[in-house]
Design a protein around this motif. Structure first.
Motif, mmCIF file in Angstrom:
data_model
loop_
_atom_site.group_PDB
_atom_site.id
_atom_site.type_symbol
_atom_site.label_atom_id
_atom_site.label_comp_id
_atom_site.label_asym_id
_atom_site.label_seq_id
_atom_site.Cartn_x
_atom_site.Cartn_y
_atom_site.Cartn_z
ATOM 1 N N ASN A 41 -12.480 38.167 38.974
ATOM 2 C CA ASN A 41 -13.404 37.451 39.864
ATOM 3 C C ASN A 41 -13.688 36.043 39.359
ATOM 4 O O ASN A 41 -13.959 35.131 40.152
ATOM 5 C CB ASN A 41 -14.705 38.231 40.019
ATOM 6 C CG ASN A 41 -14.521 39.494 40.835
ATOM 7 O OD1 ASN A 41 -13.590 39.601 41.620
ATOM 8 N ND2 ASN A 41 -15.405 40.472 40.640
ATOM 9 N N GLU A 44 -11.013 33.782 40.771
ATOM 10 C CA GLU A 44 -11.216 33.521 42.191
ATOM 11 C C GLU A 44 -12.395 32.597 42.433
ATOM 12 O O GLU A 44 -12.340 31.718 43.300
ATOM 13 C CB GLU A 44 -11.406 34.845 42.946
ATOM 14 C CG GLU A 44 -10.148 35.689 43.008
ATOM 15 C CD GLU A 44 -8.974 34.933 43.602
ATOM 16 O OE1 GLU A 44 -9.146 34.321 44.688
ATOM 17 O OE2 GLU A 44 -7.892 34.937 43.001
ATOM 18 N N GLU A 45 -13.476 32.788 41.679
ATOM 19 C CA GLU A 45 -14.659 31.942 41.859
ATOM 20 C C GLU A 45 -14.344 30.485 41.559
ATOM 21 O O GLU A 45 -14.773 29.581 42.289
ATOM 22 C CB GLU A 45 -15.793 32.435 40.959
ATOM 23 C CG GLU A 45 -17.106 31.677 41.156
ATOM 24 C CD GLU A 45 -18.250 32.306 40.395
ATOM 25 O OE1 GLU A 45 -18.971 31.555 39.708
ATOM 26 O OE2 GLU A 45 -18.424 33.534 40.491
ATOM 27 N N CYS A 46 -13.563 30.249 40.496
ATOM 28 C CA CYS A 46 -13.190 28.870 40.158
ATOM 29 C C CYS A 46 -12.279 28.261 41.216
ATOM 30 O O CYS A 46 -12.403 27.077 41.550
ATOM 31 C CB CYS A 46 -12.516 28.819 38.793
ATOM 32 S SG CYS A 46 -13.634 29.080 37.390
ATOM 33 N N LYS A 47 -11.360 29.052 41.763
ATOM 34 C CA LYS A 47 -10.471 28.552 42.815
ATOM 35 C C LYS A 47 -11.258 28.164 44.059
ATOM 36 O O LYS A 47 -10.977 27.149 44.712
ATOM 37 C CB LYS A 47 -9.428 29.613 43.172
ATOM 38 C CG LYS A 47 -8.304 29.751 42.181
ATOM 39 C CD LYS A 47 -7.291 30.776 42.688
ATOM 40 C CE LYS A 47 -6.130 30.950 41.730
ATOM 41 N NZ LYS A 47 -5.178 31.984 42.218
ATOM 42 N N ILE A 48 -12.239 28.986 44.427
ATOM 43 C CA ILE A 48 -12.997 28.749 45.648
ATOM 44 C C ILE A 48 -13.913 27.535 45.518
ATOM 45 O O ILE A 48 -13.992 26.688 46.414
ATOM 46 C CB ILE A 48 -13.822 30.005 46.012
ATOM 47 C CG1 ILE A 48 -12.895 31.146 46.424
ATOM 48 C CG2 ILE A 48 -14.810 29.700 47.143
ATOM 49 C CD1 ILE A 48 -13.585 32.488 46.554
ATOM 50 N N ASN A 49 -14.599 27.422 44.386
ATOM 51 C CA ASN A 49 -15.624 26.387 44.235
ATOM 52 C C ASN A 49 -15.131 25.106 43.560
ATOM 53 O O ASN A 49 -15.751 24.052 43.720
ATOM 54 C CB ASN A 49 -16.807 26.955 43.445
ATOM 55 C CG ASN A 49 -17.489 28.098 44.170
ATOM 56 O OD1 ASN A 49 -17.838 27.985 45.344
ATOM 57 N ND2 ASN A 49 -17.664 29.222 43.485
ATOM 58 N N TYR A 50 -14.035 25.193 42.834
ATOM 59 C CA TYR A 50 -13.536 24.020 42.095
ATOM 60 C C TYR A 50 -12.010 23.941 42.273
ATOM 61 O O TYR A 50 -11.528 23.946 43.385
ATOM 62 C CB TYR A 50 -13.945 24.112 40.621
ATOM 63 C CG TYR A 50 -15.439 24.242 40.436
ATOM 64 C CD1 TYR A 50 -16.279 23.135 40.542
ATOM 65 C CD2 TYR A 50 -16.032 25.490 40.203
ATOM 66 C CE1 TYR A 50 -17.660 23.247 40.402
ATOM 67 C CE2 TYR A 50 -17.411 25.613 40.063
ATOM 68 C CZ TYR A 50 -18.216 24.497 40.169
ATOM 69 O OH TYR A 50 -19.571 24.614 40.034
ATOM 70 N N THR A 51 -11.250 23.870 41.190
ATOM 71 C CA THR A 51 -9.790 23.911 41.261
ATOM 72 C C THR A 51 -9.250 25.175 40.601
ATOM 73 O O THR A 51 -8.355 25.820 41.123
ATOM 74 C CB THR A 51 -9.169 22.671 40.594
ATOM 75 O OG1 THR A 51 -9.608 21.494 41.292
ATOM 76 C CG2 THR A 51 -7.645 22.715 40.650
ATOM 77 N N CYS A 246 -14.913 26.474 34.658
ATOM 78 C CA CYS A 246 -14.013 25.970 35.694
ATOM 79 C C CYS A 246 -13.761 24.473 35.504
ATOM 80 O O CYS A 246 -14.508 23.784 34.803
ATOM 81 C CB CYS A 246 -14.626 26.181 37.085
ATOM 82 S SG CYS A 246 -15.235 27.856 37.413
ATOM 83 N N LYS A 248 -12.511 20.901 37.946
ATOM 84 C CA LYS A 248 -12.166 20.322 39.244
ATOM 85 C C LYS A 248 -11.254 19.138 39.000
ATOM 86 O O LYS A 248 -11.608 18.208 38.274
ATOM 87 C CB LYS A 248 -13.403 19.876 40.017
ATOM 88 C CG LYS A 248 -13.070 19.278 41.390
ATOM 89 C CD LYS A 248 -14.313 18.964 42.188
ATOM 90 C CE LYS A 248 -13.980 18.281 43.515
ATOM 91 N NZ LYS A 248 -13.139 19.123 44.379
ATOM 92 N N ASN A 272 -8.477 16.074 52.559
ATOM 93 C CA ASN A 272 -9.193 16.218 51.289
ATOM 94 C C ASN A 272 -8.949 15.081 50.302
ATOM 95 O O ASN A 272 -9.261 15.219 49.120
ATOM 96 C CB ASN A 272 -8.800 17.554 50.636
ATOM 97 C CG ASN A 272 -9.228 18.742 51.463
ATOM 98 O OD1 ASN A 272 -10.333 18.763 52.005
ATOM 99 N ND2 ASN A 272 -8.354 19.734 51.575
#
Length: 372
Positions: A41, A44-51, A246, A248, A272
């Motif tokens: 998780n 996934e959290e880093c992918k969704i909110n950052y890079t 994470c 970005k 983007n």
């Protein structure tokens, strides 16, 4: 007249008026995710909110992450390491295209040392030895080698070389192997070179041979899916949840190839992005190289950036109006001459180094843009 031409003409008018700003760490930022979670998780959290989950490239990165955790009172957090197949990595991120085959055995984690006759030994990385650093000079196609006659572990040698030179030496072919051997020919014992072999890989395809396992940590505890503790050391997670660390990235790599002017329009109009990439400092260059080395991009040729030459005056300028200031990284050490150049700027891997080159503006390459 095209929009790109109008922007470029406007840039000429302010060429001498505004010096380029400093731009430390402007192309990548570090963050702590808001919730404790398991490793899957966290990715996934880093992918969704950052890079993505962070790749730790050097001691400076490790210190910045440590400070971030300390400021937010976080005791431990996930970093982007995971377990892959055993593989060799050069300290500076170069592809391993040549090796003399390790001799001997060292266990799960191995580091390379060169013998007096140019062969490579496979040794435990916590042994102490002299070591070979290299210096990368702008415009040079070869390296300057320095044998450091101090006994250090492989990681300590890596840190010394990065602080005082460029890095531990990497070797790309038999010719360079001979050069490194000759640089150490007055020394009859083995010395560290910049090759590491272990199972650690990085989420998102980052290429880093930096490790920060405590020196007293046994090999079995140096587990690929690692957490960072409140002192900046890396450990095997014991099954508890942790916060994700994470990053970005503000660099976007296009999937398709296109001519330079079309590439500039792509960066200006993409959802983007804010425009083509400009490289304003050595830090920008380093972050750009890190992004280009990420395995997910699979980049094999030149990539466009927002750099072009004035056909009238002959100087080079960034498309956003900034002139090429104190920092540059041209292939030959200086900008291509006006009458001989091809007018549009790209980044290309030359003799293992990422250099600025001029290309025919009609050529089709992928392009680097700056993310919002």
């Amino acid at each position: 007249m095209s929009n790109i031409a109008l922007v470029f003409l406007s840039a000429l008018l302010i060429f001498w008026a505004f010096p380029p700003p400093t731009a430390e760490s402007r192309l990548r930022t570090l963050h702590i995710g808001p919730n404790k979670t398991n490793r899957t998780n966290a990715v996934e959290e880093c992918k969704i909110n950052y890079t993505g989950l962070v790749t730790v490239y050097d001691q400076q990165d490790n210190m910045e992450l440590y400070k971030l955790m300390k400021n937010q009172s976080v005791q431990n957090a996930w970093i982007g390491t995971y377990g892959g197949n055993r593989s060799m990595k050069w300290s500076n991120g170069d592809d391993v295209t040549f090796n003399r085959s390790f001799t001997g055995g060292c266990g799960e984690i191995c580091c390379a040392a060169m013998t007096a006759d140019g062969y490579w030994d496979s040794l435990q990385c916590n042994e102490t030895k002299h070591f070979m650093c290299y210096k990368q000079d702008v415009g040079r196609k070869s390296y300057k080698y320095s044998l450091i006659r101090e006994n250090r572990t492989w990681s300590e040698a890596q840190l010394y070389c990065r602080q005082n030179h460029t890095d531990l030496v990497s070797i790309r072919d038999e010719t360079e192997n001979e050069q490194v051997m000759k640089a150490g020919e007055q020394y009859n014992n083995t010395f560290w070179i910049g090759l590491l072999e272990d199972r650690v890989e990085w989420a998102g395809g980052g290429q880093s041979a930096y490790r920060n396992w405590p020196s007293n940590l046994n090999t079995s505890s140096r587990y690929p899916e690692a957490i960072m503790d409140s002192k900046g050391n890396w450990y095997k997670n014991t099954g508890s949840t942790s916060f994700p660390l994470c990053y970005k990235s503000f660099i976007h790599v296009s999937k398709n190839k296109m001519p330079w002017e079309e590439a500039m329009n792509y960066c200006g109009n993409h959802t983007n992005t804010t425009g083509p990439l400009t490289i304003q400092s050595e830090n920008d260059q380093i972050e750009t190289e890190r992004e280009l080395r990420r395995t997910v991009h699979n980049i094999t040729g030149p990539v466009w950036v927002g750099l072009r030459q004035s056909r009238l005056f002959g100087f080079w300028i960034w498309i956003n109006g900034l002139h090429v200031g104190n920092y540059s990284n041209w292939k030959e050490g200086s900008p291509p001459e006006h009458q001989m150049s091809e007018h549009c700027g790209a980044i290309e891997k030359v003799h293992g180094q990422y250099k600025w080159v001029d290309k025919d503006c009609r050529n089709k390459y992928r392009v680097l843009c700056e993310r919002k």
